[in-house]
Design a protein around this motif. Structure first.
Motif, PDB file in Angstrom:
ATOM      1  N   UNK A   2       1.242  53.114  -7.822  1.00 31.67           N
ATOM      2  CA  UNK A   2       2.094  54.263  -8.108  1.00 31.67           C
ATOM      3  C   UNK A   2       3.445  53.772  -8.617  1.00 31.67           C
ATOM      4  N   UNK A   3       3.828  54.179  -9.843  1.00 30.22           N
ATOM      5  CA  UNK A   3       5.097  53.767 -10.442  1.00 30.22           C
ATOM      6  C   UNK A   3       5.954  55.009 -10.652  1.00 30.22           C
ATOM      7  N   UNK A   4       7.021  55.103  -9.919  1.00 36.14           N
ATOM      8  CA  UNK A   4       7.897  56.276  -9.982  1.00 36.14           C
ATOM      9  C   UNK A   4       9.014  56.017 -10.980  1.00 36.14           C
ATOM     10  N   UNK A   5       9.164  56.940 -11.937  1.00 41.91           N
ATOM     11  CA  UNK A   5      10.189  56.812 -12.959  1.00 41.91           C
ATOM     12  C   UNK A   5      11.336  57.776 -12.687  1.00 41.91           C
ATOM     13  N   UNK A  24      11.960  47.785 -10.207  1.00 44.07           N
ATOM     14  CA  UNK A  24      10.909  46.880 -10.659  1.00 44.07           C
ATOM     15  C   UNK A  24      10.836  46.757 -12.174  1.00 44.07           C
ATOM     16  N   UNK A  25      11.265  47.820 -12.886  1.00 44.56           N
ATOM     17  CA  UNK A  25      11.138  47.773 -14.346  1.00 44.56           C
ATOM     18  C   UNK A  25      12.143  48.699 -15.003  1.00 44.56           C
ATOM     19  N   UNK A  26      12.500  48.366 -16.244  1.00 46.13           N
ATOM     20  CA  UNK A  26      13.363  49.197 -17.081  1.00 46.13           C
ATOM     21  C   UNK A  26      12.537  49.704 -18.258  1.00 46.13           C
ATOM     22  N   UNK A  47       6.970  52.414   0.807  1.00 46.11           N
ATOM     23  CA  UNK A  47       5.609  52.837   0.493  1.00 46.11           C
ATOM     24  C   UNK A  47       4.932  51.851  -0.452  1.00 46.11           C
ATOM     25  N   UNK A  48       5.663  50.792  -0.852  1.00 50.14           N
ATOM     26  CA  UNK A  48       5.181  49.748  -1.763  1.00 50.14           C
ATOM     27  C   UNK A  48       5.006  50.250  -3.189  1.00 50.14           C
ATOM     28  N   UNK A  49       5.577  51.433  -3.500  1.00 50.62           N
ATOM     29  CA  UNK A  49       5.518  51.918  -4.874  1.00 50.62           C
ATOM     30  C   UNK A  49       6.458  51.086  -5.736  1.00 50.62           C
ATOM     31  N   UNK A  50       6.268  51.145  -7.047  1.00 52.18           N
ATOM     32  CA  UNK A  50       7.158  50.464  -7.980  1.00 52.18           C
ATOM     33  C   UNK A  50       8.106  51.485  -8.594  1.00 52.18           C
ATOM     34  N   UNK A  51       9.338  51.060  -8.819  1.00 55.57           N
ATOM     35  CA  UNK A  51      10.372  51.960  -9.304  1.00 55.57           C
ATOM     36  C   UNK A  51      10.820  51.553 -10.699  1.00 55.57           C
ATOM     37  N   UNK A  52      10.817  52.524 -11.602  1.00 60.71           N
ATOM     38  CA  UNK A  52      11.202  52.297 -12.990  1.00 60.71           C
ATOM     39  C   UNK A  52      12.453  53.121 -13.306  1.00 60.71           C
TER      40      UNK A  52
END
Length: 765
Positions: free
Chosen positions: A623-626, A674-676, A649-654
């Motif tokens: 799950x990647x939340x933007x 985690x990402x742009x 929750x171990x989700x990734x954040x963008x």
């Protein structure tokens, strides 16, 4: 008678003689008996002594046997390798340890010359030592010696040899300790020390040790170069107080020492420093505190990096992120922030000197004609000249001028004491913009439509005020272009449409009219799909498919975004799980889900997301939340805590639309990102504007510096792909790879990806 007397006399004589003889015999018999007794006693004593001696000899023999057995046991079981060699150097006997050490049996070692087993380079040394031993130069010697084992491996030994001189043939005892591991460890230590020395001498980072009072103990060449000195000795001689001689602001040194003594280490401490020539550089320092055995501070050690170029790059990136690349004016996000500051001051101090301000929305008339007829270069030249003229007619210390993109400009005019002052200033602006322009050696005339929103108590949100100025600008265009219009409530005819849309939105949730489309996110390294972005669409019963930019703002304004966002999150997670089960090859496929700033204010958001993730059974990493960059700026402290909870929750954040906001780069260190995602506006202009390409590359470099992946949105051309790939961008999405598709379309897309892998067109995961 006489005869008888004689006879008697003779008889007496005979008797006397007999007595004497008997006496003699008796005496001799007694002597003999005594002699026999004495000799018998002597023999008994001698026999007893002999028995004692025999017993002693037997005991010695037994003791010798035991001793020999003990010696043999020690010889055989000793941990050290032992060899008995003759004076010619031949092995007479060897113990098990030596046999195991060299890998030979006892029979194989027997009668072999010891030097034949020595490593070729050591054999001569071993023979020379033995010769000296035999020649009496010493009785024993100790040497480190290498031997070649039966399997041709090499064993290092500490060898002690002594000559044994006995009544028999003298011989030599050699004892060998296997020190191969110790030697390897020593060699590793030496190599490690050499590597450390090489690193110390050749590192591009400056490495140092300094006393607590500011004297350098040790510095490497890079450290010397960073601060502009010629040698370490020169630094040792000239610098006796780091705080006053290196730090531009001595208070920073005090703060650094306080942090260091409190936490024992400090990482990435940035400050400005003086070089020897007094030029100023930016330095990033990481250090730790070293204590002695008594717990007292012995010294500080660490490393420094010259980050001057990075600082300039960050400053430029900040500038580029807050300014329009073509004109150098503020961009839209910066303008909104400036307007928000103005409104805040206005509401805190609603006095005449603070309330007299206005927002102008300026749009050029006939700009498209310039672009279509004279080309983009001429259009850019016109926009640059417009910016210059706007700056001429404003107070640069108080007013704000921005370009929003295309031919749209916005201004905040301050200190407007009277309406007449506003009218005069706006007319001057209009007059300046109406003057002829020389483009490509041609004279060109244009006008501008200007909409104005006056600062009032009703405005709480800068977007609202800007929206009203925009509405007024469109009203000016509608009335004939080249006009100036002040926003009036009557212009709010769109409110009716907003209310209608709000009502339709509420029914849409009830009637399940929303649909999710998905756009693949592709790895530039493998050209394979790594994730999908879930994009909501509204299947309106009358208007057909409505794009999100039409209804999301209304949903956010009315609060319906909470329900809609929850539906999107759950539907996207469920669909992802179905695909992961349907296509096991894509079990690591991710799903990017946009979360509105309004949703982030929801108190139970984390719990709601956790329930959905657990219920659907997807991994948190899938799950990647933007979130948008602008969302960060609304309430950074609150958002930081919210994102920390989400990360549990171990989700990734963008961060979405990165580069369009005005966020501080320090947030990239503070926030668990985690990402742009580079805003598509920069990607779109890569083909035509070199600055956009530079911004994209700068963002990619920034992501690399912070260990953050970078995704480029809106990729539509092969040229853009080439530029991004060369810059080290990780992932991309856009029409070049795939348009957003419904679930069935994505299933076909995944099947095509699998087929491409099978055909060898794409690499295997």
């Amino acid at each position: 008678m006489a005869l008888c007397v004689d006879c008697v006399a003779d008889r007496d004589f005979v008797q006397l003689g007999v007595l004497r003889y008997a006496h003699i015999i008796l005496t001799r018999a007694r002597w003999a008996e005594t002699m026999v007794a004495e000799r018998t006693q002597g023999l008994l004593v001698a026999n007893e002594s002999l028995n004692t001696e025999i017993e002693a000899r037997n005991q010695i023999t037994r003791d010798l046997t035991i001793s020999q057995q003990r010696f043999q046991s020690i010889f055989n079981e000793a941990a050290l390798g032992i060899a008995q060699i003759d004076l010619e150097g031949r092995i007479i006997s060897s113990n098990k340890s030596l046999q195991n050490m060299l890998g030979f049996s006892e029979a194989e070692l027997h009668n072999r010359l010891l030097h034949e087993l020595a490593y070729a380079e050591d054999a001569e040394t071993e023979q020379e030592m033995l010769r000296n031993l035999l020649n009496g130069k010493y009785d024993t010697f100790l040497v480190a010696q290498r031997y070649q084992c039966k399997d041709h491996s090499i064993v290092w030994t500490n060898q002690s040899c002594s000559i044994v001189r006995s009544a028999g043939e003298p011989f030599i005892i050699c004892m060998m300790e296997d020190i191969t591991e110790r030697k390897a460890a020593e060699e590793a230590r030496i190599q490690a020390e050499q590597r450390y020395r090489d690193i110390f001498e050749n590192a591009i980072e400056g490495i140092f040790q300094t006393t607590p009072d500011g004297h350098y103990i040790n510095v490497n060449p890079a450290f010397v170069r960073i601060f502009g000195y010629e040698s370490a000795e020169q630094m040792h001689y000239e610098i006796n107080d780091v705080q006053t001689q290196l730090y531009v602001d001595p208070k920073e040194r005090m703060r650094f020492i306080e942090l260091l003594e409190t936490h024992s280490e400090v990482q990435n401490f940035e400050y400005q420093a003086h070089r020897r020539d007094q030029s100023i550089i930016w330095v990033n320092e990481t250090a730790r505190l070293v204590r002695d055995e008594h717990g007292n501070i012995a010294y500080y050690e660490g490393m420094v990096e010259d980050i001057t170029k990075r600082k300039y790059a960050e400053a430029k990136l900040l500038y580029d992120a807050s300014h329009d690349q073509l004109t150098g004016l503020f961009n839209r996000n910066t303008f909104i922030n400036k307007l928000a500051e103005t409104l805040a001051i206005y509401h805190q101090h609603p006095t005449p000197q603070h309330s007299a301000f206005a927002v102008l929305f300026v749009d050029l008339d006939r700009f498209k004609v310039v672009n279509d007829s004279m080309g983009h270069w001429a259009g850019d030249q016109l926009l640059t000249e417009i910016a210059h003229r706007l700056l001429q007619e404003t107070d640069m210390e108080r007013d704000v001028v921005a370009r929003f993109g295309g031919d749209e400009f916005a201004l905040i005019l301050h200190h407007l004491d009277e309406a007449e002052t506003l009218e005069q200033r706006v007319e001057k602006i209009q007059h300046q913009l109406s003057k002829p322009y020389t483009l490509e050696q041609q004279i060109f005339n244009t006008t501008a439509s200007i909409g104005i929103a006056l600062g009032t108590q009703e405005y709480q949100d800068p977007e609202e005020m800007l929206r009203d100025a925009d509405i007024a600008m469109y009203e000016a265009k509608y009335r004939g272009r080249g006009r100036i219009m002040i926003f009036q409530e009557g212009m709010h005819t769109q409110v009716v449409n907003l209310l209608r849309m709000e009502s339709d939105l509420r029914r849409a949730l009830e009637r399940n009219e929303f649909r999710l489309y998905y756009q693949p996110i592709i790895s530039l390294k493998t050209r394979q799909i790594v994730s999908l972005e879930a994009l909501v669409r509204w299947e309106h019963p009358d208007q057909g498919l409505v794009m999100p930019d039409k209804f999301i703002p209304v949903a956010e304004e009315t609060g319906l975004i909470r329900e809609l966002g929850l539906w999107v999150f759950q539907e996207a997670c469920e669909q992802l799980k179905r695909w992961q089960l349907q296509f096991p090859e894509f079990e690591d496929l991710g799903m990017n889900i946009n979360v509105s700033p309004i949703q982030l204010k929801q108190v139970d958001l984390v719990q709601v997301f956790q329930n959905i993730i657990e219920k659907t059974g997807i991994a948190g990493e899938s799950c990647r939340i933007e979130i948008t960059e602008s969302a960060i700026m609304q309430d950074p402290e609150y958002l930081l805590e919210m994102l920390k909870e989400l990360k549990k929750l171990k989700v990734k954040l963008y961060i979405d639309d990165f580069g369009t906001g005005y966020s501080s780069l320090s947030y990239l260190q503070q926030f668990p990102i985690d990402a742009l995602k580079i805003d598509k506006g920069f990607i779109r202009e890569i083909d035509t504007h070199g600055k956009s390409a530079k911004i994209a590359k700068a963002i990619i470099s920034l992501g690399e510096a912070f260990g953050i992946k970078v995704v480029a949105e809106g990729v539509e051309t092969n040229f853009q792909v080439t530029v991004l790939e060369a810059a080290g961008c990780h992932h991309v999405q856009g029409f070049f790879f795939s348009r957003p598709q419904d679930a069935q379309g994505i299933e076909r897309y995944l099947q095509q990806q699998l087929l491409a892998v099978q055909l060898g067109e794409l690499p295997v995961h």
